[in-house]
Design a protein around this motif. Sequence first.
Motif, PDB file in Angstrom:
ATOM      1  N   HIS A  48     -77.856 -41.398  47.630  1.00  0.00           N
ATOM      2  CA  HIS A  48     -78.917 -40.299  47.006  1.00  0.00           C
ATOM      3  C   HIS A  48     -79.639 -41.058  45.885  1.00  0.00           C
ATOM      4  O   HIS A  48     -80.644 -40.845  45.361  1.00  0.00           O
ATOM      5  N   ALA A  49     -78.627 -41.852  44.839  1.00  0.00           N
ATOM      6  CA  ALA A  49     -79.247 -42.224  43.917  1.00  0.00           C
ATOM      7  C   ALA A  49     -80.404 -43.304  44.259  1.00  0.00           C
ATOM      8  O   ALA A  49     -81.373 -43.786  43.464  1.00  0.00           O
ATOM      9  N   GLN A  50     -80.006 -44.166  45.348  1.00  0.00           N
ATOM     10  CA  GLN A  50     -80.904 -45.295  45.702  1.00  0.00           C
ATOM     11  C   GLN A  50     -82.187 -44.430  45.983  1.00  0.00           C
ATOM     12  O   GLN A  50     -83.506 -45.004  45.657  1.00  0.00           O
ATOM     13  N   GLY A 149     -75.136 -26.803  37.565  1.00  0.00           N
ATOM     14  CA  GLY A 149     -76.626 -27.594  37.503  1.00  0.00           C
ATOM     15  C   GLY A 149     -76.835 -28.112  38.596  1.00  0.00           C
ATOM     16  O   GLY A 149     -76.080 -28.079  39.863  1.00  0.00           O
ATOM     17  N   ASP A 150     -78.060 -28.656  38.809  1.00  0.00           N
ATOM     18  CA  ASP A 150     -78.705 -29.144  40.014  1.00  0.00           C
ATOM     19  C   ASP A 150     -79.119 -30.704  39.799  1.00  0.00           C
ATOM     20  O   ASP A 150     -79.957 -31.173  40.408  1.00  0.00           O
ATOM     21  N   ARG A 151     -78.666 -31.250  38.697  1.00  0.00           N
ATOM     22  CA  ARG A 151     -79.250 -32.884  38.522  1.00  0.00           C
ATOM     23  C   ARG A 151     -78.011 -33.771  39.159  1.00  0.00           C
ATOM     24  O   ARG A 151     -77.127 -33.370  39.479  1.00  0.00           O
ATOM     25  N   LEU A 152     -78.476 -34.981  39.124  1.00  0.00           N
ATOM     26  CA  LEU A 152     -77.579 -35.988  39.693  1.00  0.00           C
ATOM     27  C   LEU A 152     -76.628 -36.463  38.799  1.00  0.00           C
ATOM     28  O   LEU A 152     -76.961 -36.986  37.588  1.00  0.00           O
ATOM     29  N   CYS A 153     -75.307 -36.333  38.922  1.00  0.00           N
ATOM     30  CA  CYS A 153     -74.399 -36.591  37.907  1.00  0.00           C
ATOM     31  C   CYS A 153     -73.337 -37.696  38.690  1.00  0.00           C
ATOM     32  O   CYS A 153     -73.178 -37.857  39.776  1.00  0.00           O
ATOM     33  N   HIS A 154     -72.944 -38.574  37.910  1.00  0.00           N
ATOM     34  CA  HIS A 154     -71.915 -39.812  37.791  1.00  0.00           C
ATOM     35  C   HIS A 154     -70.592 -39.319  38.347  1.00  0.00           C
ATOM     36  O   HIS A 154     -69.736 -39.566  39.267  1.00  0.00           O
TER      37      HIS A 154
END
Length: 268
Positions: A48-50, A149-154
Amino acid sequence: MSVPHYLALIGSGCSAEVFRLAGGRVLKLYREGLDPGVIEREHDGVRHAQRQGLRVARALGKREHKGRLGIIFEELAGTPLLRDLLLRPFRSRSLLGRFAAYHARMHRCSGAGLDHAQHIIVHVRILHAEVGEDMRRLALDRLYAIPEGDRLCHGDFHPQNAILTDEGIAAIDWSNGSRGDPAGDVARTELLLRFGGLGGMMRRFPWLRRFRNAAANLYLRRYCEATGMSEEAIDAWRLPMAIAALHPESRIDRDALVMELRGQGHAI
């Protein structure tokens, strides 16, 4: 897939071993008994990060070896940011500024489409935390007072998982990747900067504790400057994240964290 005996073992941790393969690749081979959901979370998170254009060690496919599951990644040419922080402390302001800027960039990415939710991951860890039931209920109440939330988190972003490359910082180890609230991800990173591992070293070298607290404070300042995030938003997450870190498999410096929580008036 066969893993030839002559390939170099280049890393080993609690959950996996990393082998160097030919062609600029590495194999992260997970230990037997690890929850397959954790492996799926890492694969899904990094892919997903890619797709979001974030610099990461690209996932190139899944493999199995003698009953152990693994993921093949590109091998990044670089060094962990932690190494440079310890060997070149005079560069800490610049390095932590870049670290915070990468985290802010990550949180501008959407987490929509990820199956794994930050609230659920933290909830499960709180359920397994080695604390009293009153403390557990308080942590869960605080957790669910925060909107999802709906953000990308590590979920595990610290200087050992941030690789310095010629193209900039790249995050590795996405096994806790999720969609969620950036403030929770920041609170988790702050916790790791202050209390992650190294308990024995802290007792032998007290100056390291001062260095780590200074690093956490600088990271927070740089992140908030970059994003406008409020101290109140981060503070709402501190207790749930702290209690979640007290589960049996955590590598947190438990004694130091418990002392901090008791100093805040909590009965652990």
